[in-house]
Design an enzyme around this catalytic site. Structure first.
Site, short mmCIF file in Angstrom:
data_model
loop_
_atom_site.label_atom_id
_atom_site.label_comp_id
_atom_site.label_asym_id
_atom_site.label_seq_id
_atom_site.Cartn_x
_atom_site.Cartn_y
_atom_site.Cartn_z
N GLU A 92 39.78 30.47 42.97
CA GLU A 92 40.90 30.59 43.90
C GLU A 92 42.11 31.21 43.20
O GLU A 92 42.40 30.86 42.05
CB GLU A 92 41.30 29.21 44.44
CG GLU A 92 40.46 28.76 45.62
CD GLU A 92 39.28 27.93 45.20
OE1 GLU A 92 38.81 28.10 44.06
OE2 GLU A 92 38.83 27.09 46.02
N THR A 131 34.77 47.36 55.88
CA THR A 131 33.67 46.63 55.25
C THR A 131 33.21 47.48 54.08
O THR A 131 33.62 48.64 53.94
CB THR A 131 32.49 46.42 56.22
OG1 THR A 131 32.14 47.68 56.78
CG2 THR A 131 32.85 45.45 57.33
#
Ligand code: DSN
Length: 417
Positions: free
Chosen positions: A54, A224
């Site tokens: 994270e 994408t």
């Protein structure tokens, strides 16, 4: 802990082998699909799947991130070089997520935005009422002109000036023409709003210069990485420097937790591949192949939406052939030609039936197929769609598909005996 997949879980191993054989043995024409390289697959299947990270490079909430930092920074640097973007976030898990993250960064629930109608070739996440985008924000759809079947910029301008949106979303899943980013910028400037270009379909074409880039004209760009870019399944956001912090915060901690580091490593590999001269030639061939396929299909009497294509895909209108998109896609699949049913603009059929099919050339081009193969594929499609339920013809087509795919080997290393 030890043991190869086929020893540990023969059931899954067998399914994976069956899929490898399917991909090798069929002709893949789904415009959003591609075959990523072994190097991309290797990175995706690596130990990086084990790591929580994270945060962003060199600013993490977990220890043990020294290699993770390197690989994410590499992915960012390469994406910046590839697209010429001021800021890149490579953490979005998918294209839909990337769009959502841009929306949450700049819109409040209920804010007005314009997006291309799904029924005219747009994407679910551009404001469809069945999607979070349409349910959370006040999306007004724009579309194509009924006569030209090209983006109706007059309508877009009229809607922008009438509704004064905060954002115009531009980009499509089933639009075969060049998108005029400078024109959309000028409409947005008149209306005083931001522009998000979702280039998921055309990202590879953009980096190769085969489609104009949205970067100079849009505050935000999403994509994408697995379609024309030929990388791992995932998403990415590019934006102007002034929005870097807002976008990064919207991605993490706003919307996502731990980034998928194995996918980010594979994105880095994809960008490395995309920076090569071969990649540019590949993208040019995708477009050349699409034109060849479109012309050959027109020659067999198929009507193409907007009359043809400028990019990697085309929409075939089957109305005059009196076949639905559903029947056409299923019939082609029976022969080993894989496409998807697709609504055409102003379609009279429901989205589950449709009047069209969408065909794309990125995957076939990856296999090395060129214009002669596109002509052959058009011939096989024509035979199949003009002879629905004709078993003898279908058996012949299946043989031709086998011969054609065998001539363009794919993933020999992934076949087990
Ligand atoms: N599902 C993709 C496509 O086929 O175009 C878009 O996300």
């Amino acid at each position: 802990m030890s043991g190869k997949l086929k020893e540990v879980d023969p059931e899954v191993a067998e399914i994976l082998q069956a899929e490898v054989r399917r991909e090798i043995g069929e002709i893949e024409l789904i415009a959003s699909e591609n075959f990523s390289s072994l190097a991309v697959l290797e990175a995706q299947g690596s130990v990086l799947t084990n790591k929580y990270a994270e945060g962003y490079p060199y600013r993490r909430y977990y220890e043990g991130c020294r290699y993770i930092d390197q690989v994410e920074q590499l992915a960012i640097d390469r994406a910046q070089a590839l697209f010429g973007a001021e800021h890149v976030n490579v953490q979005p898990h998918s294209g839909s997520q990337a769009d959502l993250e841009v929306y949450t960064a700049i819109l409040k629930p209920g804010d007005t935005a314009l997006g291309m109608s799904l029924a005219h070739g747009g994407h679910l996440t551009h404001g469809s009422p069945v999607n979070f985008s349409g349910q959370t924000y006040n999306f007004i759809p724009y579309g194509v002109d009924r006569r030209t079947e090209r983006l109706d910029l007059d309508q877009l301008r009229e809607l922008a000036l009438r509704h004064r949106p905060k954002l115009i979303v531009v980009g499509a899943s089933a639009y075969p023409r060049i998108i005029d980013f400078p024109a959309i910028r000028s409409i947005a400037d008149e209306a005083g709003c931001y522009v998000l270009a979702d280039i998921a379909h055309i990202a590879g074409l953009v980096v190769a210069g085969v489609h104009p880039s949205p970067i100079p004209y849009c505050e935000f760009v999403t994509t994408t990485t697995h379609k024309t870019l030929r990388g791992p399944r995932g998403g990415m956001i590019l934006c102007r420097k002034e929005f870097a912090r807002t976008i990064d915060k919207a991605v993490f901690p706003g919307m996502q937790g731990g980034p998928l580091m194995h996918i980010i490593a594979a994105k880095a590999v994809c960008f490395h591949e995309a920076l090569s001269p071969e990649f540019k030639a590949y993208q040019q061939q995708i477009v050349t192949n699409a034109k060849a396929l479109a012309e050959a299909l027109s020659g067999y009497g198929f009507r193409l939406v907007s009359g043809g294509t400028d990019n990697h895909l085309m929409l075939v209108d089957l109305t005059l052939k009196e076949i639905t998109g559903k029947v056409a896609a299923q019939s082609l699949a029976e022969c080993g030609i894989i496409a998807n049913k697709n609504e055409i603009p102003f379609d009279k059929q429901s989205p589950m039936i449709t009047s069209g099919i969408r065909l794309g050339t990125p995957a076939a081009t990856t296999r090395g197929m060129k214009e002669p193969e596109m002509k052959l594929i058009a011939e096989l499609i024509s035979q199949a769609l003009h002879n629905i339920d004709h078993t003898a013809v279908y058996n012949e087509i299946k043989q031709e598909v086998k011969k054609l795919s065998a001539g363009f080997p794919l993933y020999p290393e992934l076949l087990s005996n």
